[in-house]
Design a protein around this motif. Structure first.
Motif, short mmCIF file in Angstrom:
data_model
loop_
_atom_site.label_atom_id
_atom_site.label_comp_id
_atom_site.label_asym_id
_atom_site.label_seq_id
_atom_site.Cartn_x
_atom_site.Cartn_y
_atom_site.Cartn_z
N THR A 144 32.67 35.49 15.56
CA THR A 144 31.91 34.98 14.43
C THR A 144 30.84 33.98 14.87
N LEU A 145 31.21 33.09 15.78
CA LEU A 145 30.25 32.11 16.28
C LEU A 145 29.10 32.79 17.01
N THR A 146 29.42 33.80 17.82
CA THR A 146 28.38 34.54 18.54
C THR A 146 27.43 35.23 17.58
N THR A 147 27.95 35.78 16.50
CA THR A 147 27.12 36.46 15.50
C THR A 147 26.15 35.49 14.84
N VAL A 148 26.64 34.33 14.44
CA VAL A 148 25.80 33.33 13.78
C VAL A 148 24.70 32.83 14.72
N VAL A 149 25.07 32.53 15.95
CA VAL A 149 24.10 32.02 16.93
C VAL A 149 23.03 33.07 17.22
N SER A 150 23.44 34.33 17.36
CA SER A 150 22.48 35.41 17.63
C SER A 150 21.49 35.57 16.48
N GLY A 151 22.00 35.50 15.24
CA GLY A 151 21.12 35.61 14.08
C GLY A 151 20.11 34.49 14.00
N LEU A 152 20.55 33.26 14.27
CA LEU A 152 19.62 32.13 14.25
C LEU A 152 18.59 32.24 15.37
N ALA A 153 19.02 32.72 16.53
CA ALA A 153 18.09 32.84 17.66
C ALA A 153 16.98 33.85 17.35
N MET A 154 17.33 34.99 16.74
CA MET A 154 16.33 36.01 16.46
C MET A 154 15.36 35.61 15.34
N SER A 155 15.73 34.61 14.57
CA SER A 155 14.84 34.16 13.50
C SER A 155 13.80 33.15 13.98
N VAL A 156 13.97 32.62 15.20
CA VAL A 156 13.04 31.59 15.68
C VAL A 156 12.33 31.96 16.98
N VAL A 157 12.77 33.02 17.67
CA VAL A 157 12.14 33.37 18.94
C VAL A 157 10.72 33.87 18.67
N PRO A 158 9.81 33.73 19.64
CA PRO A 158 8.43 34.24 19.45
C PRO A 158 8.41 35.74 19.21
N LEU A 159 7.37 36.20 18.52
CA LEU A 159 7.25 37.63 18.22
C LEU A 159 7.14 38.47 19.48
N SER A 160 6.51 37.93 20.52
CA SER A 160 6.40 38.68 21.77
C SER A 160 7.78 38.92 22.38
N THR A 161 8.63 37.91 22.31
CA THR A 161 10.00 38.06 22.80
C THR A 161 10.78 39.04 21.94
N LEU A 162 10.55 38.98 20.64
CA LEU A 162 11.24 39.89 19.72
C LEU A 162 10.80 41.33 19.96
N ALA A 163 9.51 41.53 20.29
CA ALA A 163 9.02 42.87 20.60
C ALA A 163 9.70 43.42 21.85
#
Length: 305
Positions: A144-163
């Motif tokens: 559960t903790l890993t899921t929450v942290v992953s979701g928060l990380a993907m909401s703030v990382v730069p778009l280039s990293t997300l691509a």
């Protein structure tokens, strides 16, 4: 006819414009220009997209019900669902932050939630009955903790990293299906795998190839859907081949070690004579006062002082 279509109630017009846009609504609905291929293609894509989003909201529900009703996750690969959940979440974040139409990725929102729940249930209900006595609390908390942290990380990382992460979902999709395919092949059974979910994923990938090419045209998304379609077809083939060939779980009680179960087995001999079958059950060795079982063929005598 056009006098009717041009005077439809306002809420019908607003809904149509919201779905296909002002231009295509006027062309197809008000003016009945059914030869407008571009608007027909766009409207079909929108309709399929909405259907996929609605279908995605319930796609994994039968799988959830199968696990909870059987209280078992036998036949389901933990690594497969964990990787698939991550791939869904990355695609959801990538599409949302690029402002793609919700109809082109909305099902990923529901599938991510459902997949996370299935992953947690797999941790809660181990596939082996002999290991169910172990506490799953720490593993559930960590997941559960890993899921929450992953979701928060993907909401703030730069778009280039997300691509770059979206590109990574192509091999991630490959590795998310392979463990499940290998497990099905090894056990010659699909266990608690839901046929509805597999068939829905195949249909969804086919429709997504069309809607993505018509509305977005993103080559990364197209490649991901094409690969997912191929692997889902493999799962569908396994579902068809192994249908009805389910493997029964062991009848050993929960918490019983295999060595203890084997020790309780009583050997029996049988032979056939004059058309009759006689069964001889060998008696168990007597147990001494110290709790030790007497070995066959050994005589015990009390020592006299």
């Amino acid at each position: 006819m056009t006098s009717i279509t041009r005077n439809l109630p306002w809420f019908v017009k607003d809904l149509g414009v919201a779905i296909v846009g002002e231009k295509c609504y006027v062309s197809l609905v008000e003016n009945l220009h059914l030869q407008d291929v571009e608007c027909l293609k766009y409207s079909l894509s929108k309709g399929l997209g909405i259907g996929i989003v609605v279908g995605g909201s319930i796609m994994k529900v039968p799988q959830l019900l199968l696990i909870t009703s059987a209280k078992s996750a036998r036949g389901l690969s933990l690594s497969a669902y964990a990787l698939e959940s991550l791939a869904y979440a990355i695609t959801l974040a990538y599409s949302y932050r690029n402002n793609f139409p919700f109809s082109t990725y909305g099902e990923n929102f529901f599938l991510t939630i459902q997949n996370v729940l299935i992953t947690l249930l797999i941790i809660h209900y181990p596939s082996s009955r002999l290991t169910r006595t172990e506490s799953s609390g720490p593993k559930l908390a960590l997941a559960t903790l890993t899921t929450v942290v992953s979701g928060l990380a993907m909401s703030v990382v730069p778009l280039s990293t997300l691509a770059a992460l979206q590109v990574a979902t192509i091999p991630l999709s490959l590795f998310s299906k392979i463990p499940q395919i290998r497990q099905n092949q090894r056990s010659r059974s699909t266990g608690q795998l839901s046929a509805f979910a597999v068939i829905s994923q195949i249909a969804g990938c086919l429709a997504r190839l069309f809607t993505t090419s018509a509305e977005v045209g993103d080559p990364i998304l197209l490649a991901g859907f094409a690969l997912a379609l191929l692997l889902n077809c493999v799962l569908g083939l396994q579902m068809w081949v192994y249908w009805g060939k389910d493997v029964r779980e062991s009848s050993i009680p929960v918490g019983t070690r295999i060595e203890e179960a084997e020790e309780e087995k009583i050997p029996a001999a049988a032979w056939q004579e004059d058309g009759k079958v006689e069964v001889v059950i060998q008696p168990a060795s007597p147990i001494t006062s110290t709790g030790a079982r007497q070995q066959p063929g050994r005589k015990w005598a009390r020592k006299v002082d």
